[in-house]
Structure formats: C-alpha cells, structure tokens
Design a protein around this motif. Sequence first.
Motif, mmCIF file in Angstrom:
data_model
loop_
_atom_site.group_PDB
_atom_site.id
_atom_site.type_symbol
_atom_site.label_atom_id
_atom_site.label_comp_id
_atom_site.label_asym_id
_atom_site.label_seq_id
_atom_site.Cartn_x
_atom_site.Cartn_y
_atom_site.Cartn_z
ATOM 1 N N ASP A 133 -3.174 4.145 -1.390
ATOM 2 C CA ASP A 133 -3.474 3.499 -2.666
ATOM 3 C C ASP A 133 -3.124 2.025 -2.556
ATOM 4 N N ASP A 134 -4.094 1.179 -2.856
ATOM 5 C CA ASP A 134 -3.886 -0.265 -2.899
ATOM 6 C C ASP A 134 -4.272 -0.732 -4.296
ATOM 7 N N CYS B 106 -10.027 14.205 -7.168
ATOM 8 C CA CYS B 106 -10.055 12.810 -7.617
ATOM 9 C C CYS B 106 -11.169 12.642 -8.648
ATOM 10 N N THR C 267 -12.911 7.150 -9.802
ATOM 11 C CA THR C 267 -11.841 6.551 -8.999
ATOM 12 C C THR C 267 -12.433 5.438 -8.133
ATOM 13 N N GLU D 4 -5.423 -0.297 -7.766
ATOM 14 C CA GLU D 4 -6.212 0.748 -8.415
ATOM 15 C C GLU D 4 -7.115 1.506 -7.446
ATOM 16 N N TYR D 5 -7.215 1.051 -6.204
ATOM 17 C CA TYR D 5 -8.150 1.624 -5.245
ATOM 18 C C TYR D 5 -7.546 2.763 -4.423
ATOM 19 N N LEU D 6 -8.356 3.791 -4.224
ATOM 20 C CA LEU D 6 -8.081 4.808 -3.216
ATOM 21 C C LEU D 6 -8.770 4.285 -1.960
ATOM 22 N N ARG E 214 -11.745 13.598 -1.539
ATOM 23 C CA ARG E 214 -11.762 13.433 -2.997
ATOM 24 C C ARG E 214 -12.005 14.761 -3.701
ATOM 25 N N ARG F 39 -0.781 7.765 1.299
ATOM 26 C CA ARG F 39 -0.892 9.151 0.815
ATOM 27 C C ARG F 39 -0.858 10.136 1.974
ATOM 28 N N VAL G 27 0.849 -1.191 0.000
ATOM 29 C CA VAL G 27 0.000 0.000 0.000
ATOM 30 C C VAL G 27 0.884 1.241 0.000
ATOM 31 N N LYS G 28 0.542 2.203 -0.841
ATOM 32 C CA LYS G 28 1.245 3.492 -0.857
ATOM 33 C C LYS G 28 0.446 4.447 0.027
#
Length: 121
Positions: free
Chosen positions: A42-43, A88, A92, A45-47, A83, A26, A23-24
């Motif tokens: 971010d996991d 976003c 998304t 494609e998911y926020l 968002r 944010r 997971v990135k």
Amino acid sequence: MNTRKIGTEKEEMACRFLIQKGVKIRERNFRCRQGEVDIVGDDGEYLVFFEVKYRKSTSKGSASEAVDYRKQQKICKVSDYYRLLHHCPADTPIRYDVIAIDGEQLEWMKDAFAYCNRKAW
C-alpha cells in the motif's frame, strides 16, 4: 552466489527501500496459477503491485527493459486474482510499479505500466 539467492537479496533491498519511503508491505512473492508478483503493498491510497528486476550490468539491457509486455500481462492477471482473493473493492486504486536495480543503482518507477489483461495472439 546463485541467481535465486541474488534475486532474494535484491527483493530484500527493494522492500527496505519501499518501507523507508512509507510503503506498507502486504505480501511478498505472491504466487498463484497465473504467475507471481514480487511485492504487494500500500502506497497511500494505492494498492501497488511491484515487479523487482535486477541486472548486474546494462550490457544486455537495463533492468526496467526486462519488464516487457508479456510480463506486464502476467502481473495484471496475478493482480486480478489477488484482488478477488482478498475481496478488494472494485474502486480500489491500483498501480503497477517497477523497482529496477542496475548494479547497485535502484530506481522506483511509479505507475510503470497501465493495466493490460488482454491475450497477445
């Protein structure tokens, strides 16, 4: 140790775990007038909006049970503002996950609840 310090420690634990899982992160502790979300990341494609809950023991219920409908509504309102603030795109993919920590046992509950931003009257 006070509850604020314990909460921060458990959020750190959750972040380390999520980063290991790819997971990135944010943002942490995103706050606005509507409330707060512990972790935004971010996991794939998911926020994802993560709620971290900790219980020292399950004598008063599990950590995951503490994320009730009112808390879910608040998280959804905060996610709407996040968002909007971060521009976003409407398409998304969004997910709401819970990191439940009971004692030292961590559980990642993906897609823990659906979007719910209706007022409970």
